[in-house]
Design a protein around this motif. Structure first.
Motif, mmCIF file in Angstrom:
data_model
loop_
_atom_site.group_PDB
_atom_site.id
_atom_site.type_symbol
_atom_site.label_atom_id
_atom_site.label_comp_id
_atom_site.label_asym_id
_atom_site.label_seq_id
_atom_site.Cartn_x
_atom_site.Cartn_y
_atom_site.Cartn_z
ATOM 1 N N ARG A 42 0.455 0.637 -4.339
ATOM 2 C CA ARG A 42 1.342 1.232 -3.356
ATOM 3 C C ARG A 42 1.375 0.359 -2.104
ATOM 4 N NH1 ARG A 42 2.007 3.528 -7.390
ATOM 5 N NH2 ARG A 42 2.076 5.779 -7.806
ATOM 6 N N ARG B 35 1.491 0.408 1.986
ATOM 7 C CA ARG B 35 1.132 1.255 3.121
ATOM 8 C C ARG B 35 1.486 0.556 4.427
ATOM 9 N NH1 ARG B 35 -2.946 5.321 2.535
ATOM 10 N NH2 ARG B 35 -3.802 5.485 0.434
ATOM 11 N N TYR C 14 -0.592 10.203 -5.161
ATOM 12 C CA TYR C 14 0.521 9.525 -4.492
ATOM 13 C C TYR C 14 1.509 9.045 -5.557
ATOM 14 C CZ TYR C 14 -2.725 9.594 -0.582
ATOM 15 O OH TYR C 14 -3.587 10.001 0.401
ATOM 16 N N ALA D 189 2.984 4.642 0.022
ATOM 17 C CA ALA D 189 2.053 5.744 0.241
ATOM 18 C C ALA D 189 1.923 5.938 1.745
ATOM 19 C CB ALA D 189 0.692 5.447 -0.390
ATOM 20 N N GLN E 147 -1.374 9.791 8.010
ATOM 21 C CA GLN E 147 -2.305 10.768 7.465
ATOM 22 C C GLN E 147 -3.093 11.451 8.576
ATOM 23 O OE1 GLN E 147 -4.297 8.055 4.636
ATOM 24 N NE2 GLN E 147 -3.558 9.352 2.999
#
Length: 292
Positions: A124, A126, A147, A164, A170
């Motif tokens: 993923r 980020r 994810y 993600a 987060q």
């Protein structure tokens, strides 16, 4: 005559130097333009604040390319309906130019198959924020069951690596969830109810009816048996304890009420400005010569 020759030689030297500089720029620029890169795209359902074109892309910490384009999905792909326009219009699309010489991959169809296998294994993209440097894209592995790739309605024209949530996103989400849980718990209301219950119990115990009952029980203690005497002794002890601890109970209620108000304020601040809860406000600026 010698002065004219010196000026002529100086002019020749300057022209040759400029020619060498121009040639170097052209050669280096042509090399950069002719360098083969692999275009890759990804989409973010979050803000990419701080990410700029030219930002590095790092695979497990190793730089493998750079960001080449940033925009919104509808700028590259036609949406089939208004609902799709509304749904995907907030998705940020990022194009990446990967350096094939730095990618641990193969060429041709085998490279595409390997990329699909890596995405299935949890590869993923980020959004990463560095304390000492600019924002960049990090490519690493996460739990693919947690994810999952976002559902899209178009066919990507370039190899696609799902994204993600970034670390900052987060953290902000965690603060927002905490604020929602605090608000759901309604701690301030709970403290008010507890305060009302204690005050009601205190009023009942201090009422004239209860006092007369306790006094009557005390007067009858001389005629009662040993068991009744123990019961009356316990009642007296309870009455004395409540009377002596009344001030402490009031202080406890005040502390609980203040805690509920503070938690409500934190909940409101976390909902309106999560980043301020995480990092706080910057320290006040101090001009040279001023004292703290």
């Amino acid at each position: 005559m010698s002065a004219q020759i010196s000026y002529f030689r100086l002019g020749i030297f300057v022209l040759v130097g400029l020619a060498l500089i121009v040639t170097g720029v052209v050669v280096l620029g042509a090399g950069a333009l002719m360098k083969t890169t692999i275009p890759v795209e990804t989409y973010f359902n979050e803000s990419v604040q701080g990410l700029d074109i030219g930002a590095p892309v790092k695979y497990l910490g190793v730089e493998i390319g750079k960001v080449s384009w940033i925009g919104f999905v509808p700028e590259k792909y036609q949406m089939a309906s208004v609902d799709e326009e509304v749904r995907f219009g907030k998705f940020v699309m990022v194009m990446v130019a990967l350096d094939p010489g730095k990618m641990p991959t193969s060429s041709g169809q085998k490279a595409m198959s390997l990329l699909r296998e890596r995405v299935a294994a949890g590869m993923r993209v980020r959004l990463q924020s560095s304390i000492t440097g600019p924002t960049f894209l990090g490519v690493d592995y996460v739990d693919p069951n947690v994810y999952k790739p976002m559902a899209i309605t178009w066919t990507p024209t370039c190899p696609y690596i799902p994204s993600a949530p970034g670390t900052m996103s987060q953290m902000v989400s965690a603060v927002e969830r905490l604020a929602a849980e605090i608000e759901k718990a309604q701690l301030a209301k709970l403290v008010d109810n507890l305060n009302t219950a204690v005050l009601s119990l205190n009023g009942i115990l201090n009422s004239p009816e209860v006092k007369r009952t306790l006094e009557g029980l005390a007067a009858a203690s001389d005629k009662a048996g040993p068991a009744m005497a123990e019961v009356l002794k316990t009642v007296r002890t309870l009455n004395n304890m409540l009377s002596s601890q009344q001030r402490n109970i009031e202080l406890l209620m005040m502390s609980l009420r203040k805690t509920g108000e503070n938690l409500s304020a934190v909940s409101e601040e976390a909902r309106n400005n999560p980043s301020a809860v995480l990092f706080g406000n910057p320290p006040p600026r101090i001009n040279p010569g001023e004292k703290k």
